[in-house]
Design an enzyme around this catalytic site. Structure first.
Site, PDB file in Angstrom:
ATOM      1  N   LEU A 190       0.799  -1.224   0.000  1.00 14.21           N
ATOM      2  CA  LEU A 190       0.000   0.000   0.000  1.00 14.21           C
ATOM      3  C   LEU A 190       0.832   1.275   0.000  1.00 14.21           C
ATOM      4  CD1 LEU A 190      -2.840  -1.094   2.446  1.00 14.21           C
ATOM      5  CD2 LEU A 190      -2.716  -1.321  -0.044  1.00 14.21           C
ATOM      6  N   CYS A 308      12.545  -5.125  -5.770  1.00 16.14           N
ATOM      7  CA  CYS A 308      12.122  -4.039  -4.879  1.00 16.14           C
ATOM      8  C   CYS A 308      11.874  -4.565  -3.465  1.00 16.14           C
ATOM      9  CB  CYS A 308      10.861  -3.380  -5.425  1.00 16.14           C
ATOM     10  SG  CYS A 308      11.129  -2.442  -6.946  1.00 16.14           S
TER      11      CYS A 308
END
Length: 396
Positions: A190, A308
Site C-alpha cells: 500500500l 524491490c
C-alpha cells in the site's frame, strides 16, 4: 439595409461550388480531399458523408487550423442545403485556404441524388462530458476517443507500475483492460500500489484492481487473469486480441517471457522497471525497433539485480514511471506522437533528471533477427539463473 439573401448571393459569387455528382467523382478519384461537415451536432448524428470531418460552423475559424493546418489542402465543405457551407468556404478563403469548394445543395441534395451516406458512430452525451478535455485536443478528438473505447490493453502486474498505469488508462477510456497477477493485496503493497486499499487486504489483486477501475469509469471492462504468467498460459492470454501490453513485471524471467511472446504475437510492449530511486522505460515494437533481448541479451546475476522487495523503492517512483507508461500506451493506441521506440528513458528521482539513450536492433538477436535461434519458449527461470552479465549491445 442588406438582406440575408443578398449576402448569401454575394458570398456564393466569391466562392466556388461543386455539384454532388461532380463531388462524388472527385472523391472517387482522389484520396486527399477533406470533407468538412459544418452542420450542428444533432444534424451530424442523423447522417453524414463517409469520411467527413465534423466542425460546426460556429467554431470553424477557431478549430480549422488544428484539424487541417495545410492551407493548400483540397476541402469540400457541406451543410444541410449549401448556405452555411458557402459562408464557411468564404471564411476559409479569408483565413488563407486556397482550395475550398462548397457542396451545392448540401447533404439534402447529396442524399436526394442517391449518393452514399452513413450514420456516424458518436459518443453519448455523458461520454462527451467525461472526455471533454480529450475532445478539445485535435490529435484525439471524438474519433480518437472512440478508438480508445474500442481498444484493448493488457497489463502485466497490478503492482507498483500497474497501479498508476491502469488508473490513467481507465480514466482515459481504454475500453478493455486485461490484468495478469496471481498475488493478493498485502499491507506492504500500500506504500506504492495505489489501485488497492486497506479495506482489500488479502483480496486477489486482480479483483481489487477491477473494483477500483470499473468504479472509476463505467465505460471500462476489466478482464482479470488471476494466474502467474508462464510459458504454458501466455499464448492463451496474448491471443485475446490485445493492442498493447504494459509490462510492469518485477522479475527477469517474466520480462524475457513477455518479450518473446510479444515478438511472436507482434504486440507492442510498453516496458517499465524501477528500483529504489531510479526508473527506466521504453517501447518495444516488434520488427520496428529493438526488443528486450536486443537490449539485454543475457540477464544480470541475481546478486546484481535485487528486487524491490529486497532493495526497496521510493513510493512515488512507480507513480512517475507508471504514468509515463500509460502515456506511451495511449500514444501507441492512438497512433500519434513519437513513442519511445528505439529510445530508453532513464529517470533519477534523487536528482530529478531524465536521460535518454538511443537503442538499436541487434542484427543477431536470438528472437527478432532475420535468423532467430530462439523460436519457442524456454525455461526462463533456468535461463535467468545463469552467470552471464548483461551486455549493452543495443546502446548506440
Amino acid at each position: 439595409m442588406t438582406s440575408y439573401r443578398e449576402v448569401l448571393t454575394k458570398t456564393k459569387a466569391e466562392i466556388d461550388e461543386i455539384s454532388p455528382p461532380a463531388a462524388a467523382e472527385r472523391l472517387a478519384s482522389a484520396n486527399d480531399i477533406a470533407l468538412l461537415d459544418v452542420r450542428e451536432r444533432d444534424e451530424w448524428e442523423e447522417g453524414k458523408l463517409p469520411g467527413a470531418i465534423h466542425i460546426p460552423r460556429g467554431s470553424l475559424e477557431s478549430r480549422i487550423e488544428q484539424v487541417i493546418p495545410e492551407r493548400d489542402a483540397p476541402i469540400i465543405a457541406y451543410c444541410a442545403g449549401g448556405a452555411r457551407s458557402a459562408f464557411a468556404a468564404k471564411s476559409l478563403q479569408d483565413l488563407g485556404y486556397t482550395n475550398v469548394l462548397s457542396l451545392a445543395g448540401g447533404f439534402t441534395e447529396w442524399k436526394r441524388s442517391g449518393r452514399d451516406w452513413e450514420l456516424p458512430v458518436s459518443l453519448a452525451a455523458d461520454q462527451r462530458m467525461r472526455y471533454s478535455r480529450h475532445l478539445l485536443i485535435p490529435e484525439v478528438g471524438e474519433a480518437g476517443q472512440l478508438k480508445l473505447l474500442e481498444s484493448r490493453a493488457l497489463l502485466i502486474g497490478a503492482g507498483g507500475l500497474g497501479s498508476p498505469a491502469s488508473l490513467y488508462l481507465a480514466a482515459a477510456g481504454v475500453g478493455i483492460l486485461g490484468i495478469v497477477d496471481a498475488d493478493v493485496v498485502d499491507e506492504s503493497n500500500l506504500q506504492r500500489q495505489i489501485v488497492h486499499s486497506t479495506s482489500r487486504l488479502g483480496e486477489p489483486k486482480v479483483e481489487s484492481a477491477r473494483e477500483t477501475l470499473e468504479g472509476l469509469n463505467t465505460d471500462v471492462k476489466v478482464v482479470p487473469y488471476r494466474e502467474r504468467l508462464t510459458a504454458d498460459n501466455i499464448d492463451r492470454i496474448f491471443a485475446d486480441g490485445w493492442d498493447v501490453i504494459v509490462d510492469g513485471a518485477d522479475n527477469f524471467p517474466t520480462r524475457y517471457l513477455v518479450n518473446d511472446a510479444s515478438v511472436w504475437h507482434r504486440i507492442p510492449v510498453v516496458h517499465g522497471s524501477i528500483f529504489r530511486f531510479e526508473g527506466q522505460m521504453t517501447v518495444f515494437k516488434p520488427f520496428e525497433g529493438p526488443c528486450y533481448r536486443c537490449l539485454f541479451p543475457q540477464p544480470p546475476p541475481p546478486e546484481l539485480a535485487p528486487s524491490c522487495a529486497e532493495g526497496g523503492v521510493l513510493g512515488v517512483l512507480p507513480g512517475i514511471v507508471g504514468s509515463l507508461q500509460a502515456s506511451e500506451a495511449l500514444k501507441v493506441l492512438l497512433g500519434m506522437g513519437e513513442p519511445l521506440i528505439g529510445r530508453l528513458l532513464l529517470f533519477d528521482a534523487l536528482a530529478t533528471t531524465f536521460m535518454e539513450v538511443n537503442l538499436r536492433r541487434d542484427p543477431s538477436c536470438p528472437v527478432c533477427s532475420e535468423s532467430p535461434s530462439i523460436t519457442e519458449y524456454v525455461d526462463y527461470v533456468e535461463f535467468c539463473q545463469g552467470e552471464a552479465a548483461p551486455e549493452p549491445a543495443a546502446v548506440a
